[in-house]
Write a protein that holds these residues in place. Structure first.
Motif, short mmCIF file in Angstrom:
data_model
loop_
_atom_site.label_atom_id
_atom_site.label_comp_id
_atom_site.label_asym_id
_atom_site.label_seq_id
_atom_site.Cartn_x
_atom_site.Cartn_y
_atom_site.Cartn_z
N SER A 119 0.82 -1.20 0.00
CA SER A 119 0.00 0.00 0.00
C SER A 119 0.86 1.26 0.00
O SER A 119 2.07 1.19 0.24
CB SER A 119 -0.92 0.01 1.23
OG SER A 119 -0.15 0.17 2.40
N ASP A 151 0.13 5.86 0.68
CA ASP A 151 -0.82 6.92 1.00
C ASP A 151 -0.63 8.08 0.04
O ASP A 151 0.50 8.44 -0.30
CB ASP A 151 -0.63 7.42 2.43
CG ASP A 151 -0.94 6.36 3.47
OD1 ASP A 151 -1.77 5.49 3.18
OD2 ASP A 151 -0.36 6.41 4.57
N VAL A 187 -1.10 11.96 -0.11
CA VAL A 187 -1.27 13.09 0.82
C VAL A 187 -0.97 14.39 0.09
O VAL A 187 -0.42 14.40 -1.01
CB VAL A 187 -0.35 12.95 2.06
CG1 VAL A 187 -0.71 11.72 2.86
CG2 VAL A 187 1.10 12.92 1.66
N THR A 205 -10.34 8.59 -5.75
CA THR A 205 -10.81 7.21 -5.63
C THR A 205 -11.63 6.78 -6.84
O THR A 205 -11.53 5.64 -7.29
CB THR A 205 -11.64 7.00 -4.34
OG1 THR A 205 -12.71 7.93 -4.32
CG2 THR A 205 -10.78 7.17 -3.10
N GLN A 235 -9.13 8.26 4.17
CA GLN A 235 -8.86 8.25 5.61
C GLN A 235 -8.54 9.67 6.04
O GLN A 235 -7.39 10.10 6.02
CB GLN A 235 -7.71 7.32 5.94
CG GLN A 235 -7.99 5.88 5.59
CD GLN A 235 -6.83 4.97 5.92
OE1 GLN A 235 -5.70 5.41 6.02
NE2 GLN A 235 -7.13 3.69 6.09
N GLU A 248 -6.33 12.09 3.72
CA GLU A 248 -5.44 11.34 2.83
C GLU A 248 -6.18 10.14 2.27
O GLU A 248 -7.26 9.78 2.74
CB GLU A 248 -4.16 10.91 3.56
CG GLU A 248 -4.37 10.06 4.77
CD GLU A 248 -3.06 9.80 5.50
OE1 GLU A 248 -2.83 8.64 5.85
OE2 GLU A 248 -2.29 10.74 5.72
N VAL A 249 -5.60 9.54 1.23
CA VAL A 249 -6.20 8.39 0.57
C VAL A 249 -5.21 7.24 0.63
O VAL A 249 -4.05 7.40 0.23
CB VAL A 249 -6.55 8.71 -0.91
CG1 VAL A 249 -7.11 7.49 -1.61
CG2 VAL A 249 -7.53 9.87 -0.99
N ARG A 250 -5.64 6.08 1.12
CA ARG A 250 -4.80 4.90 1.17
C ARG A 250 -5.14 4.01 -0.01
O ARG A 250 -6.31 3.69 -0.25
CB ARG A 250 -5.01 4.14 2.48
CG ARG A 250 -4.45 2.76 2.44
CD ARG A 250 -3.44 2.32 3.45
NE ARG A 250 -2.69 3.28 4.17
CZ ARG A 250 -2.47 3.21 5.47
NH1 ARG A 250 -3.00 2.25 6.18
NH2 ARG A 250 -1.71 4.09 6.06
N SER A 273 -4.27 0.33 -1.83
CA SER A 273 -3.65 -0.97 -1.55
C SER A 273 -3.97 -1.96 -2.66
O SER A 273 -4.99 -1.86 -3.33
CB SER A 273 -4.13 -1.51 -0.20
OG SER A 273 -5.52 -1.66 -0.19
N ASN A 331 4.64 6.42 2.50
CA ASN A 331 4.42 5.15 3.18
C ASN A 331 4.25 4.00 2.20
O ASN A 331 3.39 3.14 2.39
CB ASN A 331 3.21 5.21 4.11
CG ASN A 331 3.40 6.19 5.24
OD1 ASN A 331 4.52 6.50 5.61
ND2 ASN A 331 2.30 6.70 5.76
N TYR A 332 5.09 3.96 1.17
CA TYR A 332 5.01 2.87 0.19
C TYR A 332 5.60 1.62 0.82
O TYR A 332 6.78 1.58 1.15
CB TYR A 332 5.79 3.27 -1.07
CG TYR A 332 5.63 2.31 -2.21
CD1 TYR A 332 4.53 2.40 -3.05
CD2 TYR A 332 6.56 1.31 -2.45
CE1 TYR A 332 4.36 1.52 -4.10
CE2 TYR A 332 6.40 0.44 -3.50
CZ TYR A 332 5.30 0.55 -4.32
OH TYR A 332 5.12 -0.33 -5.35
#
Length: 165
Positions: A6, A8, A10, A113, A129, A132-134, A136, A163-164
């Protein structure tokens, strides 16, 4: 090997770089001949950059200098909320206030999204979230394709991918 990878999406600013760009702009307009004696200034107070001068054209010239300094320091120009970009007269002084935008709004997050759902690879999940968008997926290649898709997407926010894992 069934674990998901996953990252994020941002929209964050490097405050130190913004501060440095404002300071460089203030130094340049203090030294330039065309800004002598016009009361030109640029200040950063909280989340707002304020530019002042005695004419609307000079305020826009200060904005141009500020944008070049921000760009050279790697700060996206989408982080400035220019609004209608018309300096407002306040007595003899023209003033332009540019709030800084940080975080992804709900509207932009929904566009991101939706773009991932419609145009991205199958099996990629995107969840909102907060600001931010997660994203995965089981495949890291699919995540790379989503990053390429989002870089080409025209949204009104400076996007970074963190956060890759």
């Amino acid at each position: 090997m069934a674990s998901d990878s996953s990252f994020d999406v941002v929209s964050k600013l490097d405050r130190q770089e913004v501060d440095n760009a404002v300071n460089q702009t203030a130094k340049e307009i203090a030294q330039r001949y065309d800004f002598r004696g016009v009361g030109a200034s640029v200040t950063l107070a909280g989340d707002v950059i304020t530019m002042e001068a005695n004419s609307a054209e000079r305020v826009l010239a200060i904005l141009d200098v500020l944008q070049s300094k921000l760009f050279r320091r790697g700060v996206s120009l989408k982080a400035l909320d220019l609004g209608d970009r018309e300096p407002k007269p306040s007595g003899k002084i023209y003033r332009l206030a540019c709030p800084l935008k940080e975080g992804i709004s709900q509207e932009i997050a929904k566009r991101i999204t939706k773009a991932i759902r419609d145009e991205g690879p199958k099996g990629v999940k995107a969840t909102i979230q907060g600001d931010e968008v997660r994203v995965s997926s089981k495949s890291r290649d699919d995540l790379q394709a989503v990053i390429a898709l989002l870089k080409g997407l025209d949204v009104d926010a400076a996007l970074q991918f963190v956060n890759y894992r």
